[in-house]
Design a protein around this motif. Structure first.
Motif: not given
Length: 339
Positions: A121-147
Motif C-alpha cells: 500500500i502506497i499513500w500520501c501522508q504527513d512526514a514533516y511535510g507531505a510525502t509518501i507512506g508505505m506498508a506491506k501485507t500478505t494476508d490483509f490482516k497485518k499491515f506493517v509500515r515500511i520507512e
C-alpha cells in the motif's frame, strides 16, 4: 483476437460492460456509476481515489475514507464482483516491524500493488511535510509500515507490479508544501524496497490544455507487449479551479523513464454530474486497473469529484491503438531521464 497482449494474469470475473454503441471514447464509463456513493460507512462522509486488486477469487481494496471530522484515513473493503463493496468500519491499523502501533497523522489517495507474494500500500501522508507512506501485507490482516521512501515534498507514488532489471521501481511526483501548482513524473529504483535512488525523469506537463498545469501517476503500470501502459492524471487551471482528466502513455518495458507513446488527447475528462459536482468539482482521478490477459479487458477505478468512486472500461487493443494514433511524445519524453 487481440493484437496487443496483456502480460498479466487471467481474471475471468473482471468487472465488465461492453462499449455502448455510438461511443467513440477509448475509455467508457460504467452506466451504473458511481459505484460508491456518499456516507458509505459509519463515520466516513466520502470514499474516493481508491485502489482495488483481485484476491482469493474476489476483490479487495484500500479506500480513501474522508472522515466526518475532515481527516482522511485508509479503510479496507471487500467485494465479490468489484462493483458492490462492503467496508470495515474501522480504519486500517498500521504497525511497525515489531508489531507496535504506527499510524500516520493522516493518509490519502492509496494505491495497492502486488509484487511477487506481497501486497504493498502506497499513500500520501504527513512526514514533516507531505510525502509518501508505505506498508506491506500478505494476508490483509497485518499491515506493517515500511520507512518512507522519499523526503518531503512528494505525492502520487505508484509501484510497478514487478521488478525491472532486478530492481523495484516506483513513480512519484515531487511537489511543494501546498496544493502543488506544478509537477512532473519521476521514476526511482530500489534493491530492497527501503532505500530509493537513481531518480529519473519520465515526463513533464504538456501544452495540451488538459495537462498544461501538472501531471501525476495513476494506476499501477500495466505490462503489455507494447510496453508499460500507464493511466495518469493531467491537470489544467480554469477560472473556476482545477480540472483533472485521465491520460494515457506507453513507457519502455526495460527503461521506463523513456516514453514510447504519449496521447495528445485525454482518455476521460469530467462530463457526468458525479464527476463535475462534488466536494471538489471536475475531477477524474485514476488509481487502479484490473486486467484479464485472455480477453484484453481492462477496468479502471477512478475518483470522481473527491466524492465518489467510478468505474470505466477499455481493452488493450482499443486504448493502446488510440494512444499510438494520437501520439505526441517529444524529444524530452523519449530520452532516458538522466542529465
Amino acid at each position: 483476437m487481440s493484437n496487443v497482449k496483456l502480460i498479466t494474469g487471467n481474471l475471468p470475473n473482471i468487472p465488465w460492460q461492453d462499449k455502448p454503441k455510438g461511443t467513440d471514447s477509448p475509455l467508457w464509463r460504467y452506466t451504473e456509476n458511481p459505484i460508491i456513493g456518499r456516507n458509505p460507512v459509519k463515520g466516513v462522509a466520502r470514499i474516493f481515489n481508491s485502489a482495488v486488486v483481485p484476491y482469493e477469487g474476489s476483490f479487495i481494496g484500500v479506500f480513501r475514507g474522508e472522515q466526518k471530522n475532515g481527516i482522511p484515513y485508509i479503510y479496507l473493503g471487500r467485494s465479490k464482483d468489484g462493483i458492490h463493496w462492503n467496508f470495515e468500519e474501522n480504519k486500517i491499523e498500521f504497525t511497525d516491524e515489531n508489531g507496535n502501533p504506527f499510524m500516520p497523522p493522516y493518509a490519502y489517495d492509496p494505491r495497492l500493488v502486488k509484487v511477487e507474494d506481497t501486497y504493498y500500500i502506497i499513500w500520501c501522508q504527513d512526514a514533516y511535510g507531505a510525502t509518501i507512506g508505505m506498508a506491506k501485507t500478505t494476508d490483509f490482516k497485518k499491515f506493517v509500515r515500511i520507512e518512507n521512501p522519499f523526503l518531503p515534498f512528494n505525492r502520487n507514488a505508484v509501484l510497478f507490479p514487478r521488478k525491472v532489471n532486478d530492481k523495484f521501481l516506483m513513480l512519484s511526483r515531487p511537489s511543494d508544501s501546498g496544493h502543488t501548482p506544478f509537477g512532473d513524473i519521476f521514476v526511482s529504483e530500489s534493491k530492497d524496497m527501503e532505500y530509493w535512488g537513481h531518480h529519473r525523469h519520465v515526463m513533464s506537463k504538456k501544452g495540451n490544455w488538459w495537462e498544461n498545469l501538472k501531471i501525476g501517476g495513476g494506476t499501477a503500470p500495466i505490462e503489455t507487449s507494447e510496453g508499460w501502459l500507464l493511466f495518469y492524471h493531467g491537470v489544467t487551471n480554469t477560472c473556476n479551479g482545477f480540472v483533472y482528466s485521465i491520460g494515457g502513455v506507453i513507457l519502455d518495458i526495460d527503461e521506463p523513464s523513456r516514453v514510447k507513446y504519449r496521447c495528445s488527447d485525454f482518455l476521460l475528462t469530467p462530463e457526468m454530474p458525479y464527476e463535475e459536482c462534488g466536494f471538489v468539482p471536475n475531477v477524474c482521478f485514476p488509481c487502479a486497473g484490473l486486467c484479464d490477459a485472455e480477453t484484453g479487458r481492462i477496468a479502471v477505478y477512478y475518483g470522481c469529484a473527491d466524492s465518489y468512486v467510478g468505474l470505466a472500461f477499455t481493452t488493450a487493443d482499443t486504448v493502446i491503438s488510440y494512444i499510438k494514433e494520437h501520439d505526441n511524445a517529444d524529444e524530452n519524453d523519449r530520452e532516458i531521464g538522466r542529465r
